[in-house]
Scaffold this active site. Sequence first.
Site, short mmCIF file in Angstrom:
data_model
loop_
_atom_site.label_atom_id
_atom_site.label_comp_id
_atom_site.label_asym_id
_atom_site.label_seq_id
_atom_site.Cartn_x
_atom_site.Cartn_y
_atom_site.Cartn_z
N GLY A 174 0.78 -1.22 0.00
CA GLY A 174 0.00 0.00 0.00
C GLY A 174 0.81 1.27 0.00
O GLY A 174 0.40 2.28 -0.56
N VAL A 175 2.01 1.25 0.61
CA VAL A 175 2.82 2.47 0.69
C VAL A 175 3.37 2.87 -0.68
O VAL A 175 3.11 3.98 -1.15
CB VAL A 175 3.94 2.31 1.73
N GLY A 192 2.26 1.86 -3.45
CA GLY A 192 1.08 2.05 -4.28
C GLY A 192 0.49 3.44 -4.14
O GLY A 192 0.09 4.07 -5.12
N LYS A 210 -8.55 6.53 -3.96
CA LYS A 210 -7.81 7.43 -3.06
C LYS A 210 -6.31 7.23 -3.21
O LYS A 210 -5.81 6.11 -3.13
CB LYS A 210 -8.23 7.20 -1.61
N GLU A 257 -13.74 2.68 6.88
CA GLU A 257 -12.87 3.23 7.91
C GLU A 257 -13.05 2.52 9.25
O GLU A 257 -12.47 2.95 10.26
CB GLU A 257 -13.17 4.72 8.09
N HIS A 278 -10.20 2.22 11.77
CA HIS A 278 -9.10 3.06 11.33
C HIS A 278 -8.83 4.27 12.23
O HIS A 278 -7.71 4.80 12.22
CB HIS A 278 -9.35 3.55 9.90
#
Length: 399
Positions: A116-117, A119, A153, A255, A258
Amino acid sequence: MATRDAGAVPGGWQVQRIRIGEVDYPYYYGVDCLDLVLQELAALDADLFVVVTDDTVLELHGQALLPGLRALAGVEVISHPPGEAMKTLPVLAADLERVLAAGATRRSVVVGLGGGVPGNLAGVIAALLFRGVRLVHIPTTTTAAMDSVLSLKQAINSAIGKNHIGTYLPPYAVFTDVALLATLPDRELRSGLCEAAKNCLAIRPEALPRLREVLAGGELSTPAALLWLLDESVRAKSSVTVDDAREQRTGLVLEYGHTVGHAVELADHRRRGNDGVSHGEAIAFGMVVAATIAHRRGWLPAEIVELHEEVVSALGAPLRLPAGLTVDDVMDVVRDDNKRGYLPPCSESIAFVLLRELGRPAGDPGLPLVAVRLAEVREALEVVQSREPVLTGADGEVA
């Protein structure tokens, strides 16, 4: 949405159209299918592939992909040490200048290779280059494959908090070879599946019996298990974002866990760097805290809190704060959660996704957030920290 045959053939793949608002893009996935990925990338007629990754992924998978890419067009590799430190404005600025110096044009394609980072960094780079160039994802972690690429996002971190700076950009396509996911270390594999578990608890509780079977079987790295979890993640996320491309209404249920989870993740990474708790582990802990708040409000029975703990424990995620991290540390960060502004401002409360029952978030169905007093968050954290584990032998701490 297309469906997958139960028996995926090695070397083949399935494709589903991901529909988010008015946007849709193809998600290709299968087993041992990198040759098919290269065939699809060849059809893009790119003049340059900008591969955004981290050093660990580059070492593990670079040789499987880069020679084939270089046979198609020029390749510029942007790689950094793994971790949240690559999601910052200084790194982004330097990377953009480097990509432009390498000759990027509007025909270039940005490839997010990894978790994810990288990405997210790839997504912001693609969004800013010439006001938007084509972005493709090749996820190599369960977190990316089952969560972050199923979204428009794209964001990096500010000095204040996580994912404060960003925009929305649909990927041109996503390509997942679950054979790459099966090479993950066990902790990282399980960490990524925490987002899939979140989807079952908050969106698709009908999938929980199968999830519990998969967890009990302990064979999470098999192609069959990974393909099922991927299917479930696509179904869950698509169901709440099909009419909410920006995840600012119904999609906010994603979320769940989160608010506290991001705070734990960021606080621990500030303290321990890449040795800190992973994103998935932090979100799993955040779900336990959220379930505890809902229980203390009388919304969830104790057995649902215990179910949260069962699932989180089976995934090897923490049931307690990481050693050395305090409730005060978390509270210092949680105030800056990125959901500020959805609800009327109040200095003593923050926006939370809470459940009234499995798959049913509290609040307005069109805005599944409720205000939670900071004092409630602190009390729930203290309860979770002091509670005896429901499952025998679950110490809950992350090393």
